[in-house]
Design a protein around this motif. Structure first.
Motif, short mmCIF file in Angstrom:
data_model
loop_
_atom_site.label_atom_id
_atom_site.label_comp_id
_atom_site.label_asym_id
_atom_site.label_seq_id
_atom_site.Cartn_x
_atom_site.Cartn_y
_atom_site.Cartn_z
N THR A 216 91.62 146.47 72.50
CA THR A 216 92.42 147.47 71.79
C THR A 216 92.00 147.54 70.31
O THR A 216 91.67 146.52 69.70
N GLY A 219 87.80 151.09 68.68
CA GLY A 219 87.26 152.37 68.24
C GLY A 219 86.84 153.29 69.38
O GLY A 219 86.07 154.23 69.17
N LYS A 220 87.38 153.06 70.57
CA LYS A 220 86.99 153.86 71.75
C LYS A 220 87.33 155.34 71.57
O LYS A 220 86.49 156.21 71.78
N THR A 222 87.98 156.95 68.84
CA THR A 222 87.23 157.52 67.71
C THR A 222 85.84 157.93 68.19
O THR A 222 85.35 159.02 67.87
N ALA A 247 96.93 152.34 70.95
CA ALA A 247 97.13 153.74 70.59
C ALA A 247 96.96 154.61 71.83
O ALA A 247 97.63 155.62 72.00
N THR A 248 96.06 154.19 72.71
CA THR A 248 95.80 154.97 73.94
C THR A 248 96.43 154.29 75.14
O THR A 248 96.24 153.09 75.35
N ASP A 337 80.10 149.39 59.36
CA ASP A 337 80.35 149.78 57.96
C ASP A 337 81.42 148.89 57.32
O ASP A 337 81.51 148.78 56.11
N1 LIG Z 1 85.66 151.99 59.19
C1 LIG Z 1 85.63 152.29 60.49
N2 LIG Z 1 86.76 152.52 61.16
C2 LIG Z 1 86.67 152.81 62.47
C3 LIG Z 1 85.44 152.90 63.16
N3 LIG Z 1 85.70 153.19 64.46
C4 LIG Z 1 87.04 153.28 64.58
N4 LIG Z 1 87.64 153.07 63.38
C5 LIG Z 1 89.08 153.04 63.09
O1 LIG Z 1 89.68 152.04 63.91
C6 LIG Z 1 91.00 152.39 64.28
C7 LIG Z 1 91.18 152.29 65.79
O2 LIG Z 1 90.42 153.27 66.39
P1 LIG Z 1 90.74 153.85 67.84
O3 LIG Z 1 89.62 154.76 68.16
O4 LIG Z 1 92.12 154.40 67.92
O5 LIG Z 1 90.64 152.51 68.70
P2 LIG Z 1 90.79 152.36 70.30
O6 LIG Z 1 89.73 151.43 70.76
O7 LIG Z 1 90.84 153.69 70.94
O8 LIG Z 1 92.20 151.61 70.36
P3 LIG Z 1 93.31 151.59 71.57
O9 LIG Z 1 93.55 153.00 72.00
O10 LIG Z 1 94.47 150.98 70.92
O11 LIG Z 1 92.75 150.74 72.66
C8 LIG Z 1 91.21 153.82 63.73
O12 LIG Z 1 91.93 153.72 62.52
C9 LIG Z 1 89.80 154.32 63.49
O13 LIG Z 1 89.74 155.27 62.42
C10 LIG Z 1 84.24 152.63 62.41
O14 LIG Z 1 83.12 152.64 62.91
N5 LIG Z 1 84.41 152.33 61.08
#
Ligand SMILES: Nc1nc2c(ncn2[C@@H]2O[C@H](COP(=O)(O)OP(=O)(O)OP(=O)(O)O)[C@@H](O)[C@H]2O)c(=O)[nH]1
Ligand SMILES: [Mg+2]
Length: 439
Positions: A216, A219-220, A222, A247-248, A337
Motif C-alpha cells: 500500500t 504508487g500503483k 499514480t 487509498a484503493t 526522486d
Molecule cells: N515523490 C513521489 N511521490 C509519488 C511517486 N509515486 C507516487 N507518489 C505519491 O505517493 C502517494 C501514494 O500513491 P498512490 O498511487 O495512491 O499509491 P498506491 O500504491 O495506489 O496506494 P494504495 O492504493 O493505498 O495501495 C501519493 O501521494 C502519490 O502522489 C513518485 O514517484 N514520487
C-alpha cells in the motif's frame, strides 16, 4: 502540535489512541510493524497520544502483556485521556475482555483497525460486501468471548430451548451472522457475474493484460494515471491516488493504447500490508482475479522506504496466497526522486534505468513513464515478428485487417498487389501465411 482535549471533544471526531506492542521475538519486523500501526491509526482518523512497548519471552495468555505493564498502561490512558488502546498483536476474546475491564476504554487489535479502514474506504457495492464478509468472519469465532459473561445454565447439546441464557444469545447471534454471510455470498456472486461479462469481452479482444500489484502507498494508482496521461486516453477515467494507506480498494481496469498497435489492459488493485488479515485477502479473492489472469505483473515498490525489501517479501507472500506467484513480474522501483542519498542505496544515478526484469524510476517523471510503457510493450509483444505481405487487390479487406491489428512501417501499391511491411504477432502471421513474401 497536540490538540486540546476539549477542542477534540467539541469536534466530536477525533479518537485519542494509545498504541501498544508486545515483542516476543517472533516477529522480526516488530519495530516496522509499530510504525505502520501508527500510520494505520492515522488513516482511520485517530490521534496517537501515546505509545507503549514491552519485550517478553512469551505473550501473556490473559492480558497479552505483563500485569505491571497493564497497570502502567492504565495510568497512561488516564494521563493522556485516551479513548482507545490499539494492540499490534492479535488479541484473543479473553484478552480483550480482561483488558477492557482493567483499562476501562475500548481495546482493539491491528486486524480490527485494518478492517475498520477498509470499512470506511469501501465505496462500490462489491467492496462494501467484501469488507462486511471479512468483518463478520472475523467476529464469528470471537462471539464466545463476548458472551462468556452470561450465565450458562442449560445442557451441552440439543435444541435452543434447552440451553442457558448466554448460550442461547450466542447461538442466536451466530445464526444471524451465518445467515447474513450466506446472503452476502449470494450478493457477491451476482456482482462477480456482472464483472465476469466485462472480463470475457476483454478476453475476446486478445489484448494482453497487465496488473499493478504492491505494498500500500507504493504508487500503483499514480503510475496508472500517469500512463493514461502519457497515452492521452481522455475517455479513460483516472483513478484515486493519495498519500494514505489503502487509498484503493476496488480493482479498476483501463486500456493503455499509444496508438502503435501494441495496446494492453492495465488493472489497479488493492495494496498489501504486513499482517493483512486473512479474511480480507479471502474476501477480496474475486476482485483479485484480474491479478491471477494477468500476462504480466508490475510489482510496484516504494524504493525510498527503508523497509522496501520487507514490502517486496510481503507482496510476494500475498501473491502466493492468491495463487498468482507464477505470473512473470516486472519490478518497478518507484519514488527514486524521494531518495536523497542514492549512493548509499546502491541505485542508479540516472533514472529511468532498466535492467533485466526491473526498472528504477519516478512515477512523476514523464520520461520514466515512457520508458516503462515501452518496456512493458516489449515484454508483452516479444513474440512479434517483422514480416512483409503482398496482398492481391481483390483481397483488400485482408490488407485493412493487417493495418488495423499490426504496427505497419510501410505500404506500397504495386501493379500486382499491396506490399505491407509490418510487425505482427504469431496469430496474424499464421492466419495470412500464404501472403507472406519475406519473414
Ligand atoms: N515523490 C513521489 N511521490 C509519488 C511517486 N509515486 C507516487 N507518489 C505519491 O505517493 C502517494 C501514494 O500513491 P498512490 O498511487 O495512491 O499509491 P498506491 O500504491 O495506489 O496506494 P494504495 O492504493 O493505498 O495501495 C501519493 O501521494 C502519490 O502522489 C513518485 O514517484 N514520487
Ligand atoms: Mg492505489
Amino acid at each position: 502540535m497536540e490538540k486540546n482535549r476539549n477542542e477534540d471533544q467539541v469536534q466530536g471526531e477525533i479518537t485519542r489512541v494509545i498504541l501498544v506492542g508486545v515483542d516476543d521475538g517472533e516477529d522480526p519486523f516488530f519495530e516496522q510493524s509499530m510504525v505502520e500501526l501508527s500510520n494505520l491509526a492515522k488513516a482511520c482518523d485517530k490521534q496517537v497520544v501515546g505509545l507503549l512497548k514491552q519485550k517478553l519471552p512469551k505473550v501473556h495468555t490473559a492480558l497479552c502483556m505483563g500485569q505491571g505493564k497493564v497497570e502502567e498502561l492504565a495510568e497512561l490512558v488516564k494521563l493522556k485521556e485516551a479513548d482507545e488502546v490499539i494492540f499490534d498483536n492479535t488479541l484473543s476474546p479473553t484478552q480483550i475482555r480482561n483488558l477492557v475491564k482493567l483499562l476501562d476504554v475500548a481495546v482493539l487489535d491491528r486486524t480490527n483497525l485494518i478492517l475498520d479502514i477498509f470499512w470506511l474506504r469501501a465505496k462500490t457495492k462489491e467492496a462494501k460486501l467484501q469488507v462486511e464478509t471479512a468483518k463478520l468472519k472475523y467476529m464469528l469465532p470471537r462471539l464466545v468471548g463476548l458472551h462468556e459473561g452470561l450465565t450458562r445454565k442449560g445442557g451441552a447439546g440439543g435444541s435452543l430451548s434447552s440451553k442457558g441464557e448466554g448460550e442461547k444469545q450466542l447461538e442466536l447471534d451466530r445464526r444471524r451472522i451465518e445467515q447474513r454471510l450466506s446472503s452476502l455470498r449470494r450478493e457477491l456472486k451476482e456482482a462477480e457475474g456482472a464483472r465476469a461479462v466485462t472480463r470475457k469481452k476483454r478476453n475476446l479482444s486478445q489484448i494482453p493484460r497487465v496488473a499493478l500489484v504492491g505494498y500500500t502507498n507504493a504508487g500503483k494508482s499514480t503510475i496508472m494515471n500517469r500512463m493514461l496521461r502519457y497515452t492521452k486516453r481522455k475517455q479513460e477515467k483516472e483513478v484515486f491516488e493519495k498519500n494514505m494507506l489503502f487509498a484503493t480498494l476496488e480493482t479498476s481496469v483501463r486500456l493503455i493504447d499509444k496508438g502503435d498497435k501494441r495496446p494492453f489492459f492495465l488493472s489497479d488493485t488493492v495494496g498489501f500490508i504486513h499482517k493483512l488479515p486473512h479474511d480480507l485477502v479471502e474476501a477480496f479473492h474475486a476482485t483479485l482475479e484480474e491479478v491471477r489472469e494477468a500476462d504480466l505483473i508490475l510489482h510496484v515498490v516504494d524504493y525510498s522506504d527503508e523497509y522496501h525489501n520487507d514490502h517486496i517479501r510481503v507482496t510476494n507472500e500475498t501473491l502466493k496466497e492468491i495463487e498468482a506467484s507464477t505470473i512473470p513480474q516486472l519490478m518497478i522501483y518507484n519514488k527514486l526522486d524521494c531518495l536523497e542519498e542514492k549512493e548509499d542505496r546502491n541505485c542508479p544515478s540516472m533514472i529511468p534505468f532498466a535492467k533485466d526484469d526491473a526498472i528504477y524510476l519516478s512515477a512523476i517523471q514523464e520520461e520514466s513513464i515512457q520508458t516503462m510503457v515501452e518496456l512493458i510493450q516489449s515484454k508483452l509483444y516479444a513474440k512479434q515478428r517483422d514480416v512483409v505481405f503482398k496482398i492481391p487487390y481483390e483481397s483488400a479487406k485482408i490488407a485493412a485487417d493487417i493495418q488495423n491489428r499490426c504496427q505497419v512501417s510501410s505500404i506500397e501499391y504495386l501493379e500486382d498487389g499491396i506490399k505491407i511491411h509490418a510487425n505482427c504477432d504469431s496469430q496474424i502471421c499464421s492466419k495470412y501465411d500464404i501472403y507472406m513474401v519475406e519473414a
